[in-house]
Design an enzyme around this catalytic site. Structure first.
Site, PDB file in Angstrom:
ATOM      1  N   ARG A   1      48.857  19.280 -19.671  1.00 37.15           N
ATOM      2  CA  ARG A   1      49.425  20.160 -20.776  1.00 37.15           C
ATOM      3  C   ARG A   1      49.333  21.498 -19.385  1.00 37.15           C
ATOM      4  O   ARG A   1      49.545  22.916 -19.680  1.00 37.15           O
ATOM      5  CB  ARG A   1      49.398  20.373 -22.229  1.00 37.15           C
ATOM      6  CG  ARG A   1      50.554  20.093 -23.042  1.00 37.15           C
ATOM      7  CD  ARG A   1      50.398  20.260 -24.094  1.00 37.15           C
ATOM      8  NE  ARG A   1      48.887  19.651 -25.442  1.00 37.15           N
ATOM      9  CZ  ARG A   1      48.522  18.653 -25.518  1.00 37.15           C
ATOM     10  NH1 ARG A   1      49.384  17.265 -25.954  1.00 37.15           N
ATOM     11  NH2 ARG A   1      47.992  17.832 -25.841  1.00 37.15           N
TER      12      ARG A   1
ATOM     13  N   PHE B   1      60.549  14.402 -25.939  1.00 36.32           N
ATOM     14  CA  PHE B   1      59.875  13.727 -26.011  1.00 36.32           C
ATOM     15  C   PHE B   1      58.825  14.875 -26.523  1.00 36.32           C
ATOM     16  O   PHE B   1      56.952  14.334 -26.563  1.00 36.32           O
ATOM     17  CB  PHE B   1      59.071  12.308 -26.346  1.00 36.32           C
ATOM     18  CG  PHE B   1      60.075  11.833 -25.656  1.00 36.32           C
ATOM     19  CD1 PHE B   1      60.770  10.846 -26.110  1.00 36.32           C
ATOM     20  CD2 PHE B   1      60.720  11.313 -24.396  1.00 36.32           C
ATOM     21  CE1 PHE B   1      61.227  10.044 -25.601  1.00 36.32           C
ATOM     22  CE2 PHE B   1      62.160  10.350 -23.820  1.00 36.32           C
ATOM     23  CZ  PHE B   1      61.920   9.439 -24.730  1.00 36.32           C
TER      24      PHE B   1
ATOM     25  N   ASP C   1      63.362  16.446 -29.318  1.00 39.27           N
ATOM     26  CA  ASP C   1      62.450  14.791 -30.110  1.00 39.27           C
ATOM     27  C   ASP C   1      63.046  14.733 -30.991  1.00 39.27           C
ATOM     28  O   ASP C   1      64.309  15.740 -31.786  1.00 39.27           O
ATOM     29  CB  ASP C   1      61.245  15.375 -30.641  1.00 39.27           C
ATOM     30  CG  ASP C   1      60.015  15.016 -30.505  1.00 39.27           C
ATOM     31  OD1 ASP C   1      59.548  14.622 -29.675  1.00 39.27           O
ATOM     32  OD2 ASP C   1      60.532  14.087 -31.812  1.00 39.27           O
TER      33      ASP C   1
ATOM     34  N   ALA D   1      66.668  11.355 -27.227  1.00 40.90           N
ATOM     35  CA  ALA D   1      66.491  11.470 -25.998  1.00 40.90           C
ATOM     36  C   ALA D   1      67.403  11.035 -24.716  1.00 40.90           C
ATOM     37  O   ALA D   1      67.880  11.501 -24.221  1.00 40.90           O
ATOM     38  CB  ALA D   1      65.421  10.796 -25.694  1.00 40.90           C
TER      39      ALA D   1
ATOM     40  N   ASP E   1      57.518  12.127 -21.953  1.00 40.20           N
ATOM     41  CA  ASP E   1      56.351  11.829 -22.516  1.00 40.20           C
ATOM     42  C   ASP E   1      56.463  11.267 -23.830  1.00 40.20           C
ATOM     43  O   ASP E   1      56.513  11.239 -24.710  1.00 40.20           O
ATOM     44  CB  ASP E   1      55.651  13.075 -22.693  1.00 40.20           C
ATOM     45  CG  ASP E   1      54.235  12.914 -23.906  1.00 40.20           C
ATOM     46  OD1 ASP E   1      54.238  11.578 -23.401  1.00 40.20           O
ATOM     47  OD2 ASP E   1      53.270  13.547 -23.829  1.00 40.20           O
TER      48      ASP E   1
ATOM     49  N   CYS F   1      52.500   6.022 -22.415  1.00 38.72           N
ATOM     50  CA  CYS F   1      51.003   5.174 -23.190  1.00 38.72           C
ATOM     51  C   CYS F   1      51.136   4.176 -23.555  1.00 38.72           C
ATOM     52  O   CYS F   1      50.194   3.699 -24.720  1.00 38.72           O
ATOM     53  CB  CYS F   1      51.035   6.615 -24.308  1.00 38.72           C
ATOM     54  SG  CYS F   1      52.292   6.473 -25.634  1.00 38.72           S
TER      55      CYS F   1
HETATM   56  N1  SAH Z   1      54.311  15.883 -25.688  1.00 39.29           N
HETATM   57  C1  SAH Z   1      53.828  15.215 -26.566  1.00 39.29           C
HETATM   58  C2  SAH Z   1      53.710  14.364 -27.680  1.00 39.29           C
HETATM   59  C3  SAH Z   1      54.118  12.899 -27.412  1.00 39.29           C
HETATM   60  S1  SAH Z   1      54.261  11.906 -29.001  1.00 39.29           S
HETATM   61  C4  SAH Z   1      52.458  16.350 -27.106  1.00 39.29           C
HETATM   62  O1  SAH Z   1      52.202  17.051 -26.220  1.00 39.29           O
HETATM   63  O2  SAH Z   1      52.061  16.956 -27.737  1.00 39.29           O
HETATM   64  C5  SAH Z   1      55.987  11.038 -28.159  1.00 39.29           C
HETATM   65  C6  SAH Z   1      57.791  11.964 -29.165  1.00 39.29           C
HETATM   66  O3  SAH Z   1      58.510  11.182 -28.979  1.00 39.29           O
HETATM   67  C7  SAH Z   1      56.832  11.638 -30.590  1.00 39.29           C
HETATM   68  O4  SAH Z   1      56.304  13.076 -31.150  1.00 39.29           O
HETATM   69  C8  SAH Z   1      58.170  10.886 -31.494  1.00 39.29           C
HETATM   70  O5  SAH Z   1      58.802  12.210 -32.440  1.00 39.29           O
HETATM   71  C9  SAH Z   1      59.749  11.542 -30.120  1.00 39.29           C
HETATM   72  N2  SAH Z   1      60.398  10.100 -29.746  1.00 39.29           N
HETATM   73  C10 SAH Z   1      60.483   8.995 -29.970  1.00 39.29           C
HETATM   74  N3  SAH Z   1      61.395   8.380 -29.906  1.00 39.29           N
HETATM   75  C11 SAH Z   1      62.502   9.722 -29.423  1.00 39.29           C
HETATM   76  C12 SAH Z   1      63.697   9.405 -29.378  1.00 39.29           C
HETATM   77  N4  SAH Z   1      64.251   8.289 -29.249  1.00 39.29           N
HETATM   78  N5  SAH Z   1      64.711   9.826 -28.334  1.00 39.29           N
HETATM   79  C13 SAH Z   1      63.338  11.169 -28.689  1.00 39.29           C
HETATM   80  N6  SAH Z   1      62.322  11.500 -29.323  1.00 39.29           N
HETATM   81  C14 SAH Z   1      61.630  10.405 -29.581  1.00 39.29           C
END
Ligand code: SAH
Length: 397
Positions: free
Chosen positions: A213, A229, A251, A281, A301, A341
């Protein structure tokens, strides 16, 4: 205190000596002494040399996890205090440079406390016990945390799936000690971030992405940013503070996006000036591509697509597809930050997947200018490469 003794079979001591703390059930010589689930044991090699002291669980493949290799170190309150002080020392710089007052204080094996997680959110701690051994020792751990950290409250997030593998219950989030606030406001790189430690994902926030970040913040001035995400919009608020031109956050979680708007406002930005989308997404990216949209910075992410080895082929295909879509949306001379991850996928495999996505998207040759794994608050054992779950590639497109 005299502990039950477990002896390893011949030639099974090598990894322990190299600093890998797991012993699989097949490596232990029969007959095994009776040990309650999560009970402490001393481990010896076949030649009677002491290897370590750890906890045992007959219900899992990873039967023993070593807590100390020092025979003179009992597993008591002092032991936990010492481990916590060591962990605080390693992280001193995070507070000193005022980057943050929120970080992972104890990262399981990486802080020589397998099964224990403790995340610090300003004056509060959020903890997880992922193994039976850690669960059995939680009283000492909490007492040591209170003594060393003087938190206002400690909250338990034992709602993790991993506990079932150990024969433990998944628990509803609950307070363990002190008070429990509705939200905790933390600082990170100059941003105020509101964290829901009771209902948020993981223990409330993705602390492991702090350094990425920070770098996105440095790149963001004047740029349009697509934060896929986004969770509660951490990357987006960092970009906003650094004068990004336009931020789009996507998200699938409604509560995460609602919090992302609140966090924008908390930092003095009108959430109306950013775009927030609750949606899938892949669907949203297809829609943006069809509309001819482009962004100077695209951040991918996603959650872990591979949780175990058997998910790997399918996960690699999903990463390839996702990265192809991300590259399609990246403007000329833009930047793609792509993350994984997934523990089972190695950095090398992830790089290859992104190259393949680049070929599909007609964006070869791709260049990278920064590769990141875990920050200082997520140390990993050098002898335990499989615990390096996080990979982040900053690509010049
Ligand atoms: N970048 C964020 C962390 C992301 S964690 C940070 O820095 O805080 C992954 C995220 O993906 C979660 O919030 C989850 O709700 C979302 N997610 C999971 N599957 C998804 C999808 N198919 N489409 C959109 N979002 C999704």
């Amino acid at each position: 205190m005299v502990l039950p003794i477990m002896r390893l079979k011949a030639r099974r001591e090598k990894d322990i000596i190299r600093g890998h703390p797991w012993i699989f059930s097949g490596a232990i010589q029969a007959p095994l002494p009776q040990v309650p689930r999560g009970g402490l044991v001393d481990v010896y090699a076949i030649d009677n040399s002491f290897l370590g002291r750890g906890y045992y669980n007959a219900e899992t493949d990873i039967a023993i996890r070593i807590l100390t290799m020092n025979q003179d170190e009992p597993i008591d309150l002092d032991f936990f205090k010492k481990r916590i002080r060591g962990a605080m020392k390693l992280r001193e710089s995070l507070e000193r440079h005022q980057q943050t007052n929120a970080y992972r204080l104890i990262h399981s094996e990486g802080d020589l406390l397998p099964g224990f997680i403790a995340d610090k959110y300003a004056d509060y701690l959020s903890v997880q016990f992922s193994t039976a051994g850690a669960d059995a020792l939680q009283g000492l751990f909490i007492e040591a945390l209170v003594a060393e950290m003087q938190p206002k409250g400690i909250f338990a997030r034992n709602d993790i799936f991993g506990r079932t593998r150990e024969g433990l219950e998944r628990e509803f989030p609950h307070a363990l000690w002190g008070e429990t606030p509705d939200f905790v406001d933390i600082q990170e790189h100059g941003a105020t971030i509101r964290v829901d430690i009771q209902k948020g994902q993981k223990t409330g926030f993705f602390l492991d992405q702090r350094d990425k970040r920070g770098l996105i913040g440095q790149l963001a001035q004047g740029k349009s940013v697509l934060n896929m995400f986004s969770y509660t919009g951490g990357f987006g608020v960092m970009a906003a503070l650094n004068h990004a031109r336009k931020i789009t956050s996507v998200d699938q979680s409604g509560p995460a996006i609602a919090m992302a708007k609140d966090i924008m406002e908390l930092n003095g930005f009108d959430p109306q000036h950013s775009q927030f989308i609750v949606g899938d997404a892949f669907t949203e990216m297809d829609r943006m591509i069809a509309g001819g949209e482009k962004f100077d910075i695209v951040i991918l992410d996603p959650p872990a697509f591979a949780k175990s080895m058997k998910d790997k082929p399918q996960a690699l295909r999903a990463y390839k597809k996702l990265n192809k879509l991300g590259l399609d949306l990246t403007a000329e001379n833009g930047v793609l930050l792509t993350c994984s991850c997934s523990g089972p996928i190695t950095l090398e495999e992830f790089r290859e997947t992104v190259i393949d996505a680049g070929v599909k998207a007609n964006k070869t040759p791709l260049r990278i200018f920064q590769e990141m794994e875990h920050g200082i608050d997520h140390p990993v054992l050098l002898a335990m490469p499989e615990s390096r779950y996080l990979k982040a590639l900053f690509c010049a497109v």
